[in-house]
Design an enzyme around this catalytic site. Structure first.
Site, PDB file in Angstrom:
ATOM      1  N   ASP A   1     -15.746  24.311  51.196  1.00 33.88           N
ATOM      2  CA  ASP A   1     -16.555  24.180  49.978  1.00 33.88           C
ATOM      3  C   ASP A   1     -16.064  22.952  49.225  1.00 33.88           C
ATOM      4  O   ASP A   1     -15.196  22.193  49.705  1.00 33.88           O
ATOM      5  CB  ASP A   1     -16.559  25.482  49.157  1.00 33.88           C
ATOM      6  CG  ASP A   1     -15.257  25.742  48.416  1.00 33.88           C
ATOM      7  OD1 ASP A   1     -14.293  24.950  48.563  1.00 33.88           O
ATOM      8  OD2 ASP A   1     -15.189  26.741  47.680  1.00 33.88           O
TER       9      ASP A   1
ATOM     10  N   HIS B   1      -1.272  44.234  72.195  1.00 34.41           N
ATOM     11  CA  HIS B   1      -2.012  43.644  71.072  1.00 34.41           C
ATOM     12  C   HIS B   1      -3.515  43.682  71.310  1.00 34.41           C
ATOM     13  O   HIS B   1      -4.291  43.729  70.360  1.00 34.41           O
ATOM     14  CB  HIS B   1      -1.525  42.223  70.806  1.00 34.41           C
ATOM     15  CG  HIS B   1      -0.061  42.175  70.521  1.00 34.41           C
ATOM     16  ND1 HIS B   1       0.489  42.768  69.409  1.00 34.41           N
ATOM     17  CD2 HIS B   1       0.971  41.673  71.246  1.00 34.41           C
ATOM     18  CE1 HIS B   1       1.800  42.607  69.431  1.00 34.41           C
ATOM     19  NE2 HIS B   1       2.117  41.950  70.547  1.00 34.41           N
TER      20      HIS B   1
ATOM     21  N   HIS C   1      -0.725  37.761  68.081  1.00 32.65           N
ATOM     22  CA  HIS C   1      -0.915  39.217  67.955  1.00 32.65           C
ATOM     23  C   HIS C   1      -2.318  39.637  67.524  1.00 32.65           C
ATOM     24  O   HIS C   1      -2.782  40.696  67.933  1.00 32.65           O
ATOM     25  CB  HIS C   1       0.094  39.783  66.951  1.00 32.65           C
ATOM     26  CG  HIS C   1       1.492  39.823  67.489  1.00 32.65           C
ATOM     27  ND1 HIS C   1       2.538  40.438  66.824  1.00 32.65           N
ATOM     28  CD2 HIS C   1       2.030  39.321  68.635  1.00 32.65           C
ATOM     29  CE1 HIS C   1       3.649  40.313  67.536  1.00 32.65           C
ATOM     30  NE2 HIS C   1       3.370  39.627  68.639  1.00 32.65           N
TER      31      HIS C   1
ATOM     32  N   THR D   1      -8.499  28.478  47.760  1.00 29.24           N
ATOM     33  CA  THR D   1      -7.383  29.346  48.163  1.00 29.24           C
ATOM     34  C   THR D   1      -7.406  29.737  49.633  1.00 29.24           C
ATOM     35  O   THR D   1      -6.396  30.233  50.145  1.00 29.24           O
ATOM     36  CB  THR D   1      -7.440  30.665  47.363  1.00 29.24           C
ATOM     37  OG1 THR D   1      -8.703  31.298  47.666  1.00 29.24           O
ATOM     38  CG2 THR D   1      -7.317  30.423  45.872  1.00 29.24           C
TER      39      THR D   1
ATOM     40  N   CYS E   1     -11.154  26.360  51.463  1.00 28.94           N
ATOM     41  CA  CYS E   1     -11.679  26.420  50.096  1.00 28.94           C
ATOM     42  C   CYS E   1     -10.485  26.244  49.160  1.00 28.94           C
ATOM     43  O   CYS E   1      -9.448  25.735  49.591  1.00 28.94           O
ATOM     44  CB  CYS E   1     -12.474  27.700  49.849  1.00 28.94           C
ATOM     45  SG  CYS E   1     -11.562  29.244  49.980  1.00 28.94           S
TER      46      CYS E   1
HETATM   47  C1  RB5 Z   1     -14.171  27.377  44.006  1.00 27.18           C
HETATM   48  O1  RB5 Z   1     -13.904  27.060  42.684  1.00 27.18           O
HETATM   49  C2  RB5 Z   1     -13.187  28.449  44.497  1.00 27.18           C
HETATM   50  O2  RB5 Z   1     -13.500  29.667  43.899  1.00 27.18           O
HETATM   51  C3  RB5 Z   1     -13.233  28.569  45.997  1.00 27.18           C
HETATM   52  O3  RB5 Z   1     -12.954  27.321  46.542  1.00 27.18           O
HETATM   53  C4  RB5 Z   1     -12.257  29.530  46.654  1.00 27.18           C
HETATM   54  O4  RB5 Z   1     -10.961  29.312  46.202  1.00 27.18           O
HETATM   55  C5  RB5 Z   1     -12.633  30.931  46.690  1.00 27.18           C
HETATM   56  O5  RB5 Z   1     -11.942  31.780  47.267  1.00 27.18           O
END
Ligand code: RB5
Length: 144
Positions: free
Chosen positions: A7, A131, A96, A65, A63
């Site tokens: 994203d 596994h 695994h 996180t 993204c």
């Molecule tokens: C975008 O601002 C953020 O929410 C997205 O990149 C991500 O971290 C969502 O899990």
């Protein structure tokens, strides 16, 4: 073939990974986004579908996180997406869990580490054996 998507929060990391794959001659399909803001579940779906169709063997989703991408991708039957930010987890999710998508967060880890995790993810095989039984049980949960 690798499917890669991100994203708007992870475009720089995706560019670094694509350059890294280019250097190694590893083929990939870039499913965006390359500029426009987007909703991460749309990108997760696009990458997951390439794996389910058999066109791509593994995927990389990025993204802020890595978490939203993994939550979305794991809704698709046959997908085992793992959010990783360390070498050990990346290695073992291949050994695994037979993970088929690596998720990472551009706001979480640096580029150097991310490239190392990509290398580990793409070069580590699934151990099988006991596994496989456990992975089969994950698959069975798709019918729950
Ligand atoms: C975008 O601002 C953020 O929410 C997205 O990149 C991500 O971290 C969502 O899990």
């Amino acid at each position: 073939m690798i499917a890669i998507g991100c994203d708007h929060a992870a475009i720089s990391l995706k560019q670094a990974i694509m350059a890294h794959l280019d250097e190694q001659g590893i083929a990939y399909i870039n499913l965006g986004t390359d500029g426009d803001p987007c909703d991460y579940p749309d990108m997760a779906k696009a990458v997951a579908e390439k794996i389910i169709s058999g066109e791509c063997e593994r995927g990389i989703l990025l993204c802020g996180t890595g978490i939203g991408m993994s939550m979305a991708a794991n809704k698709i039957p046959g997908i085992r997406a793992a959010v990783c930010s360390d070498c050990f987890s990346t290695r073992y999710t291949r050994l695994h869990n037979d993970a088929n998508i690596l998720c990472m967060g551009e706001r979480v880890i640096g580029q150097g580490l991310a490239l190392e995790l990509v290398d580990i993810f793409l070069t580590t095989g699934f151990e099988g054996g006991r596994h496989q039984r456990r992975v089969d049980k994950i698959t069975a949960l798709e019918q729950h």
